[in-house]
Every structure is written in structure tokens, then in C-alpha cells.
Design a protein around this motif. Structure first.
Motif, PDB file in Angstrom:
ATOM      1  N   ILE A 109      24.340  60.051  35.871  1.00  0.00           N
ATOM      2  CA  ILE A 109      25.000  61.226  36.463  1.00  0.00           C
ATOM      3  C   ILE A 109      25.650  60.853  37.785  1.00  0.00           C
ATOM      4  CG2 ILE A 109      24.548  63.480  37.536  1.00  0.00           C
ATOM      5  CD1 ILE A 109      22.395  63.847  35.311  1.00  0.00           C
ATOM      6  N   MET A 110      24.918  60.097  38.595  1.00  0.00           N
ATOM      7  CA  MET A 110      25.451  59.672  39.896  1.00  0.00           C
ATOM      8  C   MET A 110      26.681  58.792  39.706  1.00  0.00           C
ATOM      9  SD  MET A 110      23.476  57.633  42.953  1.00  0.00           S
ATOM     10  CE  MET A 110      23.308  56.136  41.959  1.00  0.00           C
ATOM     11  N   GLN A 111      26.635  57.872  38.738  1.00  0.00           N
ATOM     12  CA  GLN A 111      27.754  56.973  38.492  1.00  0.00           C
ATOM     13  C   GLN A 111      28.980  57.730  37.971  1.00  0.00           C
ATOM     14  OE1 GLN A 111      27.945  53.408  38.962  1.00  0.00           O
ATOM     15  NE2 GLN A 111      26.216  54.008  40.250  1.00  0.00           N
ATOM     16  N   ALA A 112      28.720  58.775  37.166  1.00  0.00           N
ATOM     17  CA  ALA A 112      29.827  59.535  36.583  1.00  0.00           C
ATOM     18  C   ALA A 112      30.421  60.533  37.566  1.00  0.00           C
ATOM     19  CB  ALA A 112      29.369  60.264  35.319  1.00  0.00           C
ATOM     20  N   GLY A 113      29.665  60.844  38.628  1.00  0.00           N
ATOM     21  CA  GLY A 113      30.153  61.806  39.613  1.00  0.00           C
ATOM     22  C   GLY A 113      29.736  63.231  39.330  1.00  0.00           C
ATOM     23  N   GLY A 114      28.669  63.402  38.543  1.00  0.00           N
ATOM     24  CA  GLY A 114      28.164  64.735  38.275  1.00  0.00           C
ATOM     25  C   GLY A 114      27.845  64.949  36.809  1.00  0.00           C
ATOM     26  N   GLU A 115      27.010  65.944  36.526  1.00  0.00           N
ATOM     27  CA  GLU A 115      26.585  66.221  35.157  1.00  0.00           C
ATOM     28  C   GLU A 115      27.765  66.590  34.265  1.00  0.00           C
ATOM     29  OE1 GLU A 115      23.410  69.027  35.003  1.00  0.00           O
ATOM     30  OE2 GLU A 115      22.370  68.162  36.719  1.00  0.00           O
ATOM     31  N   ASP A 116      28.631  67.471  34.773  1.00  0.00           N
ATOM     32  CA  ASP A 116      29.773  67.922  33.965  1.00  0.00           C
ATOM     33  C   ASP A 116      30.687  66.764  33.592  1.00  0.00           C
ATOM     34  OD1 ASP A 116      28.817  70.469  34.123  1.00  0.00           O
ATOM     35  OD2 ASP A 116      30.134  71.092  35.766  1.00  0.00           O
ATOM     36  N   LYS A 117      30.915  65.877  34.543  1.00  0.00           N
ATOM     37  CA  LYS A 117      31.802  64.735  34.276  1.00  0.00           C
ATOM     38  C   LYS A 117      31.185  63.794  33.246  1.00  0.00           C
ATOM     39  CE  LYS A 117      34.403  64.665  38.614  1.00  0.00           C
ATOM     40  NZ  LYS A 117      34.766  63.875  39.820  1.00  0.00           N
ATOM     41  N   LEU A 118      29.868  63.596  33.326  1.00  0.00           N
ATOM     42  CA  LEU A 118      29.215  62.728  32.357  1.00  0.00           C
ATOM     43  C   LEU A 118      29.281  63.349  30.963  1.00  0.00           C
ATOM     44  CD1 LEU A 118      27.655  60.171  31.740  1.00  0.00           C
ATOM     45  CD2 LEU A 118      25.536  61.352  32.364  1.00  0.00           C
ATOM     46  N   GLU A 119      29.032  64.649  30.869  1.00  0.00           N
ATOM     47  CA  GLU A 119      29.110  65.320  29.568  1.00  0.00           C
ATOM     48  C   GLU A 119      30.526  65.256  29.005  1.00  0.00           C
ATOM     49  OE1 GLU A 119      25.526  68.642  29.774  1.00  0.00           O
ATOM     50  OE2 GLU A 119      27.601  69.256  30.220  1.00  0.00           O
ATOM     51  N   GLN A 120      31.519  65.394  29.889  1.00  0.00           N
ATOM     52  CA  GLN A 120      32.915  65.331  29.445  1.00  0.00           C
ATOM     53  C   GLN A 120      33.252  63.930  28.940  1.00  0.00           C
ATOM     54  OE1 GLN A 120      35.705  66.399  32.501  1.00  0.00           O
ATOM     55  NE2 GLN A 120      37.465  66.381  31.132  1.00  0.00           N
ATOM     56  N   THR A 121      32.769  62.915  29.646  1.00  0.00           N
ATOM     57  CA  THR A 121      33.030  61.528  29.254  1.00  0.00           C
ATOM     58  C   THR A 121      32.407  61.206  27.898  1.00  0.00           C
ATOM     59  OG1 THR A 121      33.132  60.825  31.563  1.00  0.00           O
ATOM     60  CG2 THR A 121      32.728  59.101  29.912  1.00  0.00           C
ATOM     61  N   LEU A 122      31.169  61.677  27.700  1.00  0.00           N
ATOM     62  CA  LEU A 122      30.438  61.348  26.479  1.00  0.00           C
ATOM     63  C   LEU A 122      30.766  62.292  25.327  1.00  0.00           C
ATOM     64  CD1 LEU A 122      26.918  60.594  27.996  1.00  0.00           C
ATOM     65  CD2 LEU A 122      28.687  58.960  27.351  1.00  0.00           C
ATOM     66  N   GLY A 123      31.264  63.467  25.671  1.00  0.00           N
ATOM     67  CA  GLY A 123      31.565  64.445  24.631  1.00  0.00           C
ATOM     68  C   GLY A 123      30.332  65.076  24.033  1.00  0.00           C
ATOM     69  N   LYS A 124      29.254  65.160  24.813  1.00  0.00           N
ATOM     70  CA  LYS A 124      28.032  65.789  24.318  1.00  0.00           C
ATOM     71  C   LYS A 124      27.199  66.285  25.488  1.00  0.00           C
ATOM     72  CE  LYS A 124      26.827  61.962  22.349  1.00  0.00           C
ATOM     73  NZ  LYS A 124      26.117  60.970  21.524  1.00  0.00           N
ATOM     74  N   LYS A 125      26.298  67.223  25.216  1.00  0.00           N
ATOM     75  CA  LYS A 125      25.412  67.755  26.229  1.00  0.00           C
ATOM     76  C   LYS A 125      24.385  66.693  26.632  1.00  0.00           C
ATOM     77  CE  LYS A 125      26.797  72.066  26.689  1.00  0.00           C
ATOM     78  NZ  LYS A 125      27.252  72.612  27.995  1.00  0.00           N
ATOM     79  N   LEU A 126      23.967  66.737  27.899  1.00  0.00           N
ATOM     80  CA  LEU A 126      23.005  65.748  28.372  1.00  0.00           C
ATOM     81  C   LEU A 126      21.653  65.903  27.690  1.00  0.00           C
ATOM     82  CD1 LEU A 126      23.755  65.446  32.195  1.00  0.00           C
ATOM     83  CD2 LEU A 126      24.784  64.271  30.254  1.00  0.00           C
ATOM     84  N   THR A 127      21.295  67.127  27.304  1.00  0.00           N
ATOM     85  CA  THR A 127      20.037  67.313  26.576  1.00  0.00           C
ATOM     86  C   THR A 127      20.070  66.587  25.231  1.00  0.00           C
ATOM     87  OG1 THR A 127      20.942  69.418  25.799  1.00  0.00           O
ATOM     88  CG2 THR A 127      19.401  69.503  27.649  1.00  0.00           C
ATOM     89  N   VAL A 128      21.231  66.590  24.604  1.00  0.00           N
ATOM     90  CA  VAL A 128      21.384  65.889  23.323  1.00  0.00           C
ATOM     91  C   VAL A 128      21.317  64.385  23.546  1.00  0.00           C
ATOM     92  CG1 VAL A 128      22.941  65.438  21.387  1.00  0.00           C
ATOM     93  CG2 VAL A 128      22.762  67.750  22.334  1.00  0.00           C
TER      94      VAL A 128
END
Length: 450
Positions: A109-128
Motif C-alpha cells: 500500500i505504501m509503495q503504491a501510494g494508498g489503498e485505492d491506488k493499489l486496488e486500481q493497479t491490481l484490479g481487485k479488492k485488497l480483501t480478495v
């Protein structure tokens, strides 16, 4: 020559299998995944090899003549370790898996710049993503524990370190970057009673809402300040005695199944706990954590205390090391007399390109031997804190030598002995498990080289 080339490959294999961030995943190519090897009931996918290969390339690693074969060999060795761990009943507790998952997710999350950005990059929810990665993390921790079991009794003598160094060809002695020895003393502001009361009252309010029919898990997701468990509806998984802070454990074990506690204070803040299950000495609970916030007055008091400590250090009435042991609230550096540590070698000298950028830019304006003025900052989890920095030593770029780099050479010697021990164990272990390599990598001659 690199000190830890085999170890580096093993780590990269683990990271890439965990992340799955390959060139293919980023749209740079398309391939059909499939099974390329089996070790007992454990499979090796083509993506396991390809992901690691592209991860090494992106890291700028020096690759051998047939890197994919070497990667496959390392993956198969890990699977043998895993299979033997199952045979020998070596297991990793679920709580350890959760802790490691939390740590890595927070890093991503820190590397991606936030939870939303990481989810957007991966195309999936972090819980998944978290659940998809659980088995992989469990496997990695199990193989690490198995390696640790095999190498627990290995020791290295100074004579062995010297011999190791003397065997390095003169034209292959590594040229090391500049290193620094830097320490810190950290104080977390004392939180006022009024702020603690606010945290307690918030939890009492949430408890009343749950008792009125609202869902504990939903409120935990929206309100809990424990990132890892909040995404699981506050669920902390199974734990045994001594695995959680005493205040939490004592309260949880006094509860009836599904009973919800009043707010309980620990070093992390205030918890509202619900006991979900209990089996003998193990229990499963969930919680909502609220961290009381320090105010400007609390921070000012911490700054004044830190200034007093600094004056004692400057006046030579207290050494920095003793001050860190006595006053610092940062356990990681406090246990090392206040100094940051190279995580690979255990040395108190850290390469300048590996140190925290904020620390680097701070010491870049300081003279060696000086202590900074107290400064405010926020920890990775967002807590307000005050610290001062001690810039103890600087080592310019140089070729490795026994005097300045003994700890690195010691670690390299230890890694080699550990690798040799695993290779020796592998000779017997591979006879006890079923191994098959399919056509895709049949030319690697893995079975002959194991």
C-alpha cells in the motif's frame, strides 16, 4: 562476486511468487500458464518461474547462462522443504501468517501510494488479494522455518570468515557503497486523559450500536484503526497464550462466547473485544481498536523532554547509547543501542542507498559525531512522534576488507555454510518425495542436479 547471491535468488523467488507482479501481468506479454513440475502434492507453475525471471531482470540482477533453470531449481528446492516440513509435522501458526500478511500488505500500500491506488493497479479488492496470497505466505513461512530447523546449530568462527575472504579472487572483491552508522531516540507524546476518554466513549458508543442490532464486522471495517484486522471485520484469527498483549488476552479469555467487552487499554490503544471461539488454550477473537490522538500540548511536552535528553548527551553526562536504551520508545532501534541495522547482515552500518530517505536527507546536513535538534515526525502507521538523530560514523565507498566489513563477511560465510547444510540435507530428502519436471523445462536436468 556478490556476498549473498544464492540467498538473494531465494529471496527474490519468494517475493515474486508472493507478488505475482511479472512483466506478463503488466501486459508486456501473454503466455499460457501451466504446471511445469510437481513435488508430492505441490505444483510449480510456469508463472512461478517467469515471474521470478522478470523480477530479477527489473531489479538489474546479474543472471547466469541459464537463469530460468536455476530459478526452477530453487522453486523445487522450496517445494521439497515444504513437503518435508509436512512429513516432519513442522507447521506455522495462523497468527504468524496474519502478521506477515499485514506487514506485506502495508508495504504494498505504501509503495503504491494508498489503498485505492493499489486496488486500481491490481484490479481487485485488497480483501480478495489478501486471501489469494494467504497460502503462498504460509508456504514461505513454513519453508523458512524448515531451513531454520536445518541450520539452527551452525556456527562460524573468525578463522572461517578470514578463510572465506581470502578465497575471493582479488579482482572479484566487491566494491561497497558508502555506509553510515546512524541512531535515533524516539518519544511518543503522552496522550492526555481527555483524549483517552474520547477513545473510550467512542467504543462505548459502538458497543451500544452493536447491542442495538448493528453488525460488529461492518463497524470494525469502518471504525477500527487496526488496518490488518479491520479488513477482516476485526477478526484476529486463532491465537495461543502469550501471543497477544497481556491486557487483550486476559480480557478475551474472561469473556463468554460472543460476549463483547468494555473498552480495554493496551500499548496500542483501546480495544473492544468479542470472543468468537475457544479450543483449550487457543482462542479466536475480533476487536475494534481506537488509538487516542495526542494534541499540540502533548507534542510540546515530548519535545521538551527530548531537548533535555539531548542536552545530557551533548554535556557528556549521558551517552547516546545509554539514552536510547533508557528513553527511546522505538523498540527496533532501542534494542540495538539506538542504531539502525542492516537487516541482511545485522551490522549497525547501513548503505546510504538503503537508509530511509528522510534520515538520509537529515544527516546530509549534519557533521559526523553530531546530534540533531528534536524534530516532529509521523511513524509508518501514522502516530505522532518526536525524535533526534545521532550521526555517529561515515565509511566512504571502498573495496571489502576484514577490518571494516567483518560483519558482512561473517554473514556471507554463515549463508554459505547454511546453503551447504541444506544441499547436504537435500541429498537424502529428495529420495523421500516424488519429483517430476515436465517438458517445458526438461532440458534443465533438474533431477540430475538436485
Amino acid at each position: 562476486m556478490k556476498f549473498t547471491s544464492k540467498k538473494s535468488l531465494a529471496i527474490t523467488v519468494g517475493l515474486s511468487l508472493f507478488l505475482g507482479f511479472s512483466a506478463f501481468a503488466q501486459g508486456e506479454g501473454v503466455f499460457v500458464d501451466g504446471i511445469v513440475a510437481k513435488v508430492d502434492n505441490h505444483i510449480v507453475l510456469k508463472s512461478d518461474v517467469e515471474n521470478t525471471y522478470y523480477q530479477l531482470l527489473s531489479n538489474g540482477e546479474e543472471l547466469g547462462p541459464d537463469p530460468k533453470c536455476e530459478i526452477l531449481r530453487q522453486v523445487i528446492v522450496n517445494k521439497i522443504l515444504l513437503a518435508k516440513a509436512e512429513i516432519d509435522s513442522i507447521v506455522v501458526d495462523e497468527s504468524q501468517v496474519n502478521v506477515e500478511l499485514d506487514r506485506r500488505m502495508q508495504y504494498f500500500i505504501m509503495q503504491a501510494g494508498g489503498e485505492d491506488k493499489l486496488e486500481q493497479t491490481l484490479g481487485k479488492k485488497l480483501t480478495v488479494l489478501r486471501e489469494e496470497l494467504r497460502d503462498q505466505v504460509s508456504e514461505q513461512l513454513t519453508t523458512q522455518r524448515m531451513r531454520g530447523t536445518l541450520t539452527a546449530d551452525i556456527n562460524v568462527t573468525p578463522a572461517e570468515v578470514k578463510k572465506y575472504f581470502n578465497q575471493i579472487p582479488k579482482d572479484s572483491i566487491p566494491f561497497l557503497p558508502a555506509e553510515v552508522k546512524v541512531g535515533q531516540i524516539v518519544k511518543f507524546p503522552e496522550v492526555s486523559k481527555s483524549e483517552k476518554d474520547k477513545a473510550e466513549q467512542k467504543l462505548y458508543g459502538l458497543k451500544a450500536r452493536i447491542e442495538a442490532g448493528e453488525d460488529f464486522a461492518e463497524l470494525a471495517m469502518k471504525n477500527s484503526e487496526d488496518f490488518g484486522s479491520a479488513r477482516e471485520g476485526g477478526d484476529l484469527g486463532w491465537h495461543g497464550r502469550g501471543e497477544l498483549v497481556p491486557e487483550f488476552e486476559a480480557t478475551a479469555l474472561r469473556l463468554e462466547i460472543n460476549e463483547i467487552s468494555d473498552p480495554v487499554e493496551s500499548e496500542f490503544g483501546f480495544h473492544m473485544i468479542q470472543l468468537l471461539e475457544r479450543r483449550g488454550q487457543r482462542f479466536r477473537a475480533r476487536h475494534i481498536l481506537i488509538r487516542p490522538k495526542s494534541n499540540d500540548f502533548d507534542v510540546t511536552e515530548a519535545m521538551q523532554l527530548m531537548d533535555s535528553i539531548r542536552n545530557q548527551v551533548l554535556g557528556d553526562s549521558l551517552t547516546f547509547e545509554n539514552a536510547a536504551k533508557e528513553f527511546s520508545d522505538d523498540q527496533a532501534t532501542r534494542s540495538n543501542a539506538g542504531y539502525f541495522k542492516d537487516q541482511n547482515t545485522g551490522s549497525s552500518f547501513v548503505a546510504t542507498d538503503m537508509i530511509d530517505p528522510i534520515i538520509f536527507f537529515t544527516i546530509d546536513t549534519m557533521e559526523v559525531g553530531k546530534v540533531s535538534a528534536p524534530m516532529q515526525y509521523r511513524t509508518e502507521d501514522g502516530k505522532a512522534a518526536v525524535r533526534m538523530i545521532y550521526y555517529d560514523k561515515y565509511i566512504p565507498p571502498h573495496y571489502a576488507n576484514l577490518k571494516e566489513d567483518y560483519q558482512k563477511l561473517y554473514a556471507a560465510t554463515m549463508n554459505r555454510k547454511r546453503a551447504e547444510a541444506v544441499e547436504e540435507w537435500l541429498e537424502e530428502a529428495k529420495q523421500e518425495v516424488y519429483i517430476e519436471v515436465y517438458d517445458d523445462y526438461g532440458n534443465c536436468n533438474i533431477l540430475e542436479e538436485l
